[in-house]
Scaffold this active site. Structure first.
Site, PDB file in Angstrom:
ATOM      1  N   SER A  98       0.816  -1.126   0.220  1.00  0.00           N
ATOM      2  CA  SER A  98       0.043  -0.007  -0.085  1.00  0.00           C
ATOM      3  C   SER A  98       0.833   1.221   0.133  1.00  0.00           C
ATOM      4  CB  SER A  98      -1.087  -0.012   1.243  1.00  0.00           C
ATOM      5  OG  SER A  98      -1.873  -0.810   1.079  1.00  0.00           O
ATOM      6  N   LYS A 101       0.034   3.868  -2.707  1.00  0.00           N
ATOM      7  CA  LYS A 101      -0.878   4.951  -2.294  1.00  0.00           C
ATOM      8  C   LYS A 101      -0.227   6.376  -2.385  1.00  0.00           C
ATOM      9  CE  LYS A 101      -4.491   1.998  -0.482  1.00  0.00           C
ATOM     10  NZ  LYS A 101      -3.787   0.494  -0.391  1.00  0.00           N
ATOM     11  N   SER A 153      -5.921   3.512   4.494  1.00  0.00           N
ATOM     12  CA  SER A 153      -5.482   2.567   3.508  1.00  0.00           C
ATOM     13  C   SER A 153      -6.420   2.033   2.785  1.00  0.00           C
ATOM     14  CB  SER A 153      -4.549   1.488   4.156  1.00  0.00           C
ATOM     15  OG  SER A 153      -3.662   0.897   3.069  1.00  0.00           O
ATOM     16  N   LYS A 260       3.336   6.351   5.284  1.00  0.00           N
ATOM     17  CA  LYS A 260       2.300   5.544   4.835  1.00  0.00           C
ATOM     18  C   LYS A 260       2.826   4.001   5.101  1.00  0.00           C
ATOM     19  CE  LYS A 260      -1.322   3.837   2.796  1.00  0.00           C
ATOM     20  NZ  LYS A 260      -1.460   2.871   3.892  1.00  0.00           N
TER      21      LYS A 260
END
Length: 408
Positions: A98, A101, A153, A260
């Protein structure tokens, strides 16, 4: 809306131009003789090349005891300078999970307006794994949707962002890959917007650091990624959703301010994290790290303790004198030079002047005459242009013509 569409179309054209420029340029910046003269037709390519060279600096060697980490690959970067302070398999391609992202959020913020209303499609709502549990037809502001993608997320949120911005996830992916390459991320390939496992979906610790560093220059990106907890508001239906950030470093490390997390079976536990201490911001990336939060904290603390940012030159500072045929011409730089290195190896920093113009006249005021290179031992860290402070022209001599006779 018409103006917005043209903006996005222009952005696509711009990225295409960057791609063409990058493919046309020799990737080894400065591979030339110190006495060589640059042709005017090459100046535009050199400008692109210089910007790319700043982005692809290799990790500098450092002394001292570096913390042991569990990560398979890692990078520690100074956000202000872009210098790499620590690297472990920094260019090894791995599933980014993720952390993908990061790029989705960057393009969403750059190409869209925060108050644009996004309508969730059936395709976006059908995305599984970590989600916001979006339903087809729901409406939400773009900024709120990006917040849901980064804080909680949400995989479904990423597809909704892509479809709204580009019309389709496939087109948005092209922009993601072009943007990554424009930033110097040469070992990255995105095949989805959220990081779900795919064979040809990969990045590196170094590339992710480049992308995150860029994102941190966007105020809205920084504001979103530093949130511990927040809520987002859906327009239709009129409901609120509470969000809690998956980045636990925001709770257990007082200097943390982003960015993140990412987790899949293929990628392992991943983290891109930033922290600011005494005005200095560092960025760490750890991939496939069983103790990702512990690894990140160790590397950040090591960076703050054992490395420093050194200012080598200031804006407008006279650097040297260009040896013209009439008289020396003072040269200066238009931007400061800051370099981040290990404190115990500061004496390895050196600067070298490389002239790019022949010593003939004239010299125009503000003309680029060469470059100042920054070296750390045998490694070139940076290169900035040198400009003339004043104009120097040839002296105009009075040519006297004497009549003469060849005889009668």
């Amino acid at each position: 809306m018409i103006r917005l569409k043209w903006t996005r179309a222009g952005y696509r054209v711009f990225l295409c131009i960057i791609m063409i420029s990058l493919l046309s340029v020799n990737p080894v910046y400065g591979a030339q003789s110190s006495s060589s003269v640059q042709k005017s037709s090459q100046k535009s390519l050199k400008t692109v090349q210089k910007s790319v060279s700043k982005s692809v600096k290799k990790p500098a060697e450092v002394l001292g005891v570096v913390p042991r980490i569990t990560a398979d690959a890692a990078v520690l970067m100074d956000v202000a300078t872009g210098d790499i302070l620590f690297g472990k398999q920094a260019h090894k391609r791995r599933p980014p999970a993720s952390t993908t992202k990061i790029m989705t959020a960057i393009l969403g913020l750059e190409l869209g307006r925060p108050d644009e209303i996004v309508t969730v499609s059936s395709k976006a709502a059908a995305v599984g794994e970590s989600t916001l549990n979006l339903d087809p037809g729901e409406k939400i502001n773009l900024y709120e949707l990006i917040t849901g993608a980064m804080v909680r997320s949400g995989n479904d949120a990423c597809v909704a962002i892509a479809e709204h911005i580009a019309g389709s996830e496939e087109q948005f992916l092209k922009w993601m890959n072009w943007k990554a390459l424009a930033l110097g991320a040469q070992n990255t390939n995105f095949v989805n917007t959220n990081g779900l496992p795919r064979k040809e979906h990969y990045s590196t610790a170094y590339d992710l650091a480049l992308m995150a560093r860029y994102g941190l220059q966007i105020p809205q990106f920084l504001s979103i990624t530093r949130l511990k907890e927040t809520e987002i508001h859906f327009i239709e239906p009129d409901v609120l959703m509470d969000l809690r950030n998956t980045n636990k470093l925001l709770w257990n490390y007082p200097f943390a301010d982003g960015v993140k997390t990412g987790t899949t079976t293929a990628a392992g536990k991943c983290l891109v994290a930033s922290a600011t201490k005494e005005g200095r911001q560092l960025l760490v990336v750890v991939l496939n790290a069983p103790d990702r939060f512990g690894d990140a904290k160790k590397l950040l603390e090591w960076g703050f303790e054992y490395t420093e940012t050194v200012r080598l030159t200031n804006v407008g500072e006279l650097i040297n004198e260009f040896p013209s045929v009439v008289k020396p011409v003072p040269v200066f730089i238009k931007e400061p030079i800051d370099v981040s290195v290990s404190k115990v190896e500061r004496d390895k920093l050196q600067t070298r002047v490389v002239w790019e113009k022949a010593t003939n006249l004239p010299v125009r005021a503000g003309e680029r005459l060469g470059r100042l290179e920054v070296w750390f031992g045998e490694q070139k860290l940076n290169s900035v242009p040198l400009f003339s402070e004043n104009e120097v022209v040839k002296n105009r001599s009075l040519i006297r013509l004497f009549p003469f006779s060849l005889g009668k």
